[in-house]
Design a protein around this motif. Sequence first.
Motif, PDB file in Angstrom:
ATOM      1  N   MET A 199       0.843  -1.146   0.063  1.00 32.30           N
ATOM      2  CA  MET A 199       0.016   0.158   0.017  1.00 32.30           C
ATOM      3  C   MET A 199       0.877   1.088  -0.002  1.00 32.30           C
ATOM      4  O   MET A 199       0.532   2.155  -0.757  1.00 32.30           O
ATOM      5  N   ARG A 200       1.873   1.347   0.674  1.00 35.55           N
ATOM      6  CA  ARG A 200       2.692   2.475   0.849  1.00 35.55           C
ATOM      7  C   ARG A 200       3.593   2.725  -0.442  1.00 35.55           C
ATOM      8  O   ARG A 200       3.733   3.713  -0.959  1.00 35.55           O
ATOM      9  N   GLU A 201       3.757   1.531  -0.964  1.00 31.19           N
ATOM     10  CA  GLU A 201       4.398   1.803  -2.423  1.00 31.19           C
ATOM     11  C   GLU A 201       3.454   2.175  -3.437  1.00 31.19           C
ATOM     12  O   GLU A 201       3.757   2.992  -4.170  1.00 31.19           O
ATOM     13  N   TRP A 202       2.243   1.722  -3.480  1.00 29.44           N
ATOM     14  CA  TRP A 202       1.481   2.378  -4.409  1.00 29.44           C
ATOM     15  C   TRP A 202       0.800   3.806  -4.159  1.00 29.44           C
ATOM     16  O   TRP A 202       0.639   4.669  -5.082  1.00 29.44           O
ATOM     17  N   LEU A 203       0.860   4.080  -2.824  1.00 34.05           N
ATOM     18  CA  LEU A 203       0.449   5.692  -2.387  1.00 34.05           C
ATOM     19  C   LEU A 203       1.409   6.427  -2.768  1.00 34.05           C
ATOM     20  O   LEU A 203       1.194   7.700  -2.826  1.00 34.05           O
ATOM     21  N   GLY A 204       2.772   6.274  -2.797  1.00 35.95           N
ATOM     22  CA  GLY A 204       4.058   7.067  -2.923  1.00 35.95           C
ATOM     23  C   GLY A 204       4.100   8.218  -2.234  1.00 35.95           C
ATOM     24  O   GLY A 204       3.926   7.664  -0.675  1.00 35.95           O
ATOM     25  N   ASP A 205       4.048   9.416  -2.332  1.00 39.62           N
ATOM     26  CA  ASP A 205       3.922  10.429  -1.558  1.00 39.62           C
ATOM     27  C   ASP A 205       2.859  10.781  -0.608  1.00 39.62           C
ATOM     28  O   ASP A 205       2.835  11.627   0.140  1.00 39.62           O
ATOM     29  N   HIS A 206       1.651  10.089  -1.321  1.00 40.23           N
ATOM     30  CA  HIS A 206       0.241  10.336  -0.277  1.00 40.23           C
ATOM     31  C   HIS A 206       0.412   9.658   0.801  1.00 40.23           C
ATOM     32  O   HIS A 206       0.415   8.491   0.879  1.00 40.23           O
ATOM     33  N   TRP A 207       0.001  10.031   1.892  1.00 41.09           N
ATOM     34  CA  TRP A 207       0.202   9.366   3.264  1.00 41.09           C
ATOM     35  C   TRP A 207      -1.139   9.351   3.980  1.00 41.09           C
ATOM     36  O   TRP A 207      -2.014  10.387   3.946  1.00 41.09           O
ATOM     37  N   ILE A 208      -1.296   8.133   4.183  1.00 42.42           N
ATOM     38  CA  ILE A 208      -2.568   7.976   4.926  1.00 42.42           C
ATOM     39  C   ILE A 208      -2.301   7.025   6.271  1.00 42.42           C
ATOM     40  O   ILE A 208      -1.479   6.197   6.255  1.00 42.42           O
ATOM     41  N   PRO A 209      -2.915   7.560   7.356  1.00 38.09           N
ATOM     42  CA  PRO A 209      -2.429   6.844   8.727  1.00 38.09           C
ATOM     43  C   PRO A 209      -3.018   5.340   8.655  1.00 38.09           C
ATOM     44  O   PRO A 209      -4.065   4.921   8.012  1.00 38.09           O
ATOM     45  N   ILE A 210      -1.863   4.506   9.070  1.00 36.51           N
ATOM     46  CA  ILE A 210      -2.405   3.060   9.141  1.00 36.51           C
ATOM     47  C   ILE A 210      -2.119   2.579  10.710  1.00 36.51           C
ATOM     48  O   ILE A 210      -0.882   2.730  11.297  1.00 36.51           O
ATOM     49  N   ILE A 211      -2.952   1.908  11.130  1.00 32.34           N
ATOM     50  CA  ILE A 211      -3.182   1.271  12.785  1.00 32.34           C
ATOM     51  C   ILE A 211      -3.228  -0.009  12.339  1.00 32.34           C
ATOM     52  O   ILE A 211      -4.261  -0.815  11.895  1.00 32.34           O
ATOM     53  N   PHE A 212      -1.969  -0.972  13.115  1.00 34.01           N
ATOM     54  CA  PHE A 212      -2.000  -2.390  12.937  1.00 34.01           C
ATOM     55  C   PHE A 212      -3.011  -2.684  14.432  1.00 34.01           C
ATOM     56  O   PHE A 212      -3.110  -2.139  15.314  1.00 34.01           O
ATOM     57  N   VAL A 213      -3.649  -4.039  13.864  1.00 36.55           N
ATOM     58  CA  VAL A 213      -4.353  -4.656  15.144  1.00 36.55           C
ATOM     59  C   VAL A 213      -3.889  -6.060  15.374  1.00 36.55           C
ATOM     60  O   VAL A 213      -3.843  -6.740  14.220  1.00 36.55           O
ATOM     61  N   THR A 214      -3.421  -6.236  16.378  1.00 41.46           N
ATOM     62  CA  THR A 214      -2.593  -7.573  16.652  1.00 41.46           C
ATOM     63  C   THR A 214      -2.690  -8.114  18.069  1.00 41.46           C
ATOM     64  O   THR A 214      -3.240  -7.430  19.135  1.00 41.46           O
ATOM     65  N   GLY A 215      -2.653  -9.556  18.039  1.00 42.32           N
ATOM     66  CA  GLY A 215      -2.729  -9.929  19.328  1.00 42.32           C
ATOM     67  C   GLY A 215      -1.477 -10.357  19.973  1.00 42.32           C
ATOM     68  O   GLY A 215      -1.179 -10.551  21.184  1.00 42.32           O
ATOM     69  N   LYS A 216      -0.354  -9.837  19.112  1.00 42.15           N
ATOM     70  CA  LYS A 216       1.145  -9.892  19.717  1.00 42.15           C
ATOM     71  C   LYS A 216       1.457  -8.737  20.405  1.00 42.15           C
ATOM     72  O   LYS A 216       1.262  -7.780  19.934  1.00 42.15           O
ATOM     73  N   SER A 217       2.110  -8.803  21.486  1.00 44.86           N
ATOM     74  CA  SER A 217       2.764  -7.623  22.024  1.00 44.86           C
ATOM     75  C   SER A 217       4.614  -7.587  21.957  1.00 44.86           C
ATOM     76  O   SER A 217       4.852  -6.823  22.834  1.00 44.86           O
ATOM     77  N   GLU A 218       4.941  -8.638  21.386  1.00 47.67           N
ATOM     78  CA  GLU A 218       6.553  -8.474  21.356  1.00 47.67           C
ATOM     79  C   GLU A 218       6.922  -7.281  20.780  1.00 47.67           C
ATOM     80  O   GLU A 218       6.604  -6.622  19.645  1.00 47.67           O
ATOM     81  N   GLU A 219       8.411  -6.847  21.181  1.00 46.74           N
ATOM     82  CA  GLU A 219       8.833  -5.726  20.725  1.00 46.74           C
ATOM     83  C   GLU A 219       9.246  -5.762  19.200  1.00 46.74           C
ATOM     84  O   GLU A 219       9.215  -4.813  18.446  1.00 46.74           O
ATOM     85  N   GLU A 220       9.660  -6.956  18.909  1.00 50.95           N
ATOM     86  CA  GLU A 220      10.030  -7.413  17.442  1.00 50.95           C
ATOM     87  C   GLU A 220       8.971  -7.093  16.561  1.00 50.95           C
ATOM     88  O   GLU A 220       8.943  -6.661  15.410  1.00 50.95           O
ATOM     89  N   SER A 221       7.744  -7.525  17.023  1.00 47.58           N
ATOM     90  CA  SER A 221       6.419  -7.285  16.074  1.00 47.58           C
ATOM     91  C   SER A 221       6.230  -5.795  15.916  1.00 47.58           C
ATOM     92  O   SER A 221       5.745  -5.340  14.682  1.00 47.58           O
ATOM     93  N   PHE A 222       6.658  -5.025  17.004  1.00 47.09           N
ATOM     94  CA  PHE A 222       6.203  -3.554  16.682  1.00 47.09           C
ATOM     95  C   PHE A 222       7.022  -2.918  15.926  1.00 47.09           C
ATOM     96  O   PHE A 222       6.410  -2.229  15.261  1.00 47.09           O
ATOM     97  N   ALA A 223       8.279  -3.531  16.029  1.00 44.30           N
ATOM     98  CA  ALA A 223       9.470  -2.830  15.263  1.00 44.30           C
ATOM     99  C   ALA A 223       9.145  -3.075  13.705  1.00 44.30           C
ATOM    100  O   ALA A 223       9.237  -2.260  12.741  1.00 44.30           O
ATOM    101  N   GLU A 224       8.968  -4.243  13.518  1.00 42.99           N
ATOM    102  CA  GLU A 224       8.615  -4.712  12.077  1.00 42.99           C
ATOM    103  C   GLU A 224       7.252  -4.041  11.525  1.00 42.99           C
ATOM    104  O   GLU A 224       7.416  -3.605  10.499  1.00 42.99           O
ATOM    105  N   GLY A 225       6.475  -3.798  12.387  1.00 38.19           N
ATOM    106  CA  GLY A 225       5.022  -3.030  11.743  1.00 38.19           C
ATOM    107  C   GLY A 225       5.521  -1.675  11.513  1.00 38.19           C
ATOM    108  O   GLY A 225       5.103  -1.079  10.528  1.00 38.19           O
ATOM    109  N   ILE A 226       6.343  -0.813  12.096  1.00 34.37           N
ATOM    110  CA  ILE A 226       6.820   0.310  12.037  1.00 34.37           C
ATOM    111  C   ILE A 226       7.553   0.379  10.642  1.00 34.37           C
ATOM    112  O   ILE A 226       7.429   1.508  10.104  1.00 34.37           O
TER     113      ILE A 226
END
Length: 426
Positions: A66-93
Amino acid sequence: MKILVVEDSATLRHAMGGYITNAGHTPVFAKSGEEGLQMLENTAFDMIIMDVEMPGLNGFETTRLMREWLGDHWIPIIFVTGKSEEESFAEGIEAGGDDYLIKPVSPVILKAKISALGRISEMRDQMQKLNEELEKLSQRDSLTGCYNRRTFLEQARQQWSQASRGQTPMALMMLDIDHFKLYNDHYGHPAGDSCITQVAKALQESVKRPYDLLARYGGEEFILLLPETDLAGARRVGETIRQNIARLGVRHAASKTSNLVTVSIGCSTSHFTTGRTLEDLINHADQMLYQSKSDGRDRLTLEEFSPHKTVLIADDDADTLALISDQLQDHCNIVTTDCGHDCLELAKELQPDLILMDIRMPEMDGPDICRQLRAENRTASIPVIFISSMDRSEQVSLGKQVGANDCLEKPLDEKQLVAKVNRFLL
């Protein structure tokens, strides 16, 4: 806001839809990452809520696409997950996410995050609009509202490139308010600014096409680029400009030319951009402007800019046209036609330095064209070389009758062709 919810669970889609609706927004649902990508291509969304764990494309993979297709146009994206590990947060950002929600989703926290990211998105949009307005202001001359010199040159070079690809004509005008220093000395600088503003308005009203470029080039000087405009079209525009400025009726008691404000105009036109640059056209227009001033001001002086000689070739045989064009392309500018009527019109319009024409062509043949060329003052002196499979003595005899200057026999000898053409062009 319109919010896209990408979630494979029907239960969570239903719950999330209720939370979003109660928060005052409109939810739209996609059951998979693939479906979310398709919807994003066809619909504008203000925010995306993305489940991380999905079959097929997961949330991180979908977000990267989605980010590749949107290019410079920014839309906020909120992840929803059952995982709370730090690695998952870092990968998502790193994938392009902006925030996280941990399942089970709290409607209060969801509403707060939507509100916070919505404000950031709104501020970003306002900043973008402000930057666009500042960019537009930076392109304009503050006094007249015309383009400034820098912007003109940037956009004119783009127009020049387009003309080069399409081989279309182009005209460029330099305009100068006559005796403007005397005007300033007599009426004062505020009146001088008003005079420049009125002249700029008259110029803007004289050019209507959206792709015409008008700029204040410096002081009391303006520059105008007219794409897809030949010599005749430029003459019409130039005379319209002079008439519109005369209608302003701005008094100029100190002028040595008229008791009203007038302009001198120099114009250069080019049918083909090959072998020359935009700067060449500007310099030639500046020479024409100098000529207008030397000839008494309040006038238009225009000329076709042709640093190389122009040869018009008329033959209904495509192979002959290709052969001659290939042999002469390094020696001159070439214009070709396979029609006798077009040859006559092009000769009148371009006034080439030499014409090569087949004796036998459909509708109008070489001798008929030659007779009409010799009957008009503008074309009477253009050298004409006949090309034909006829015997040379026959061609010479026919050429003398109608005013042709020389002849070439088919099949053409390439060395003889170049030598004979150069003899007339030198």
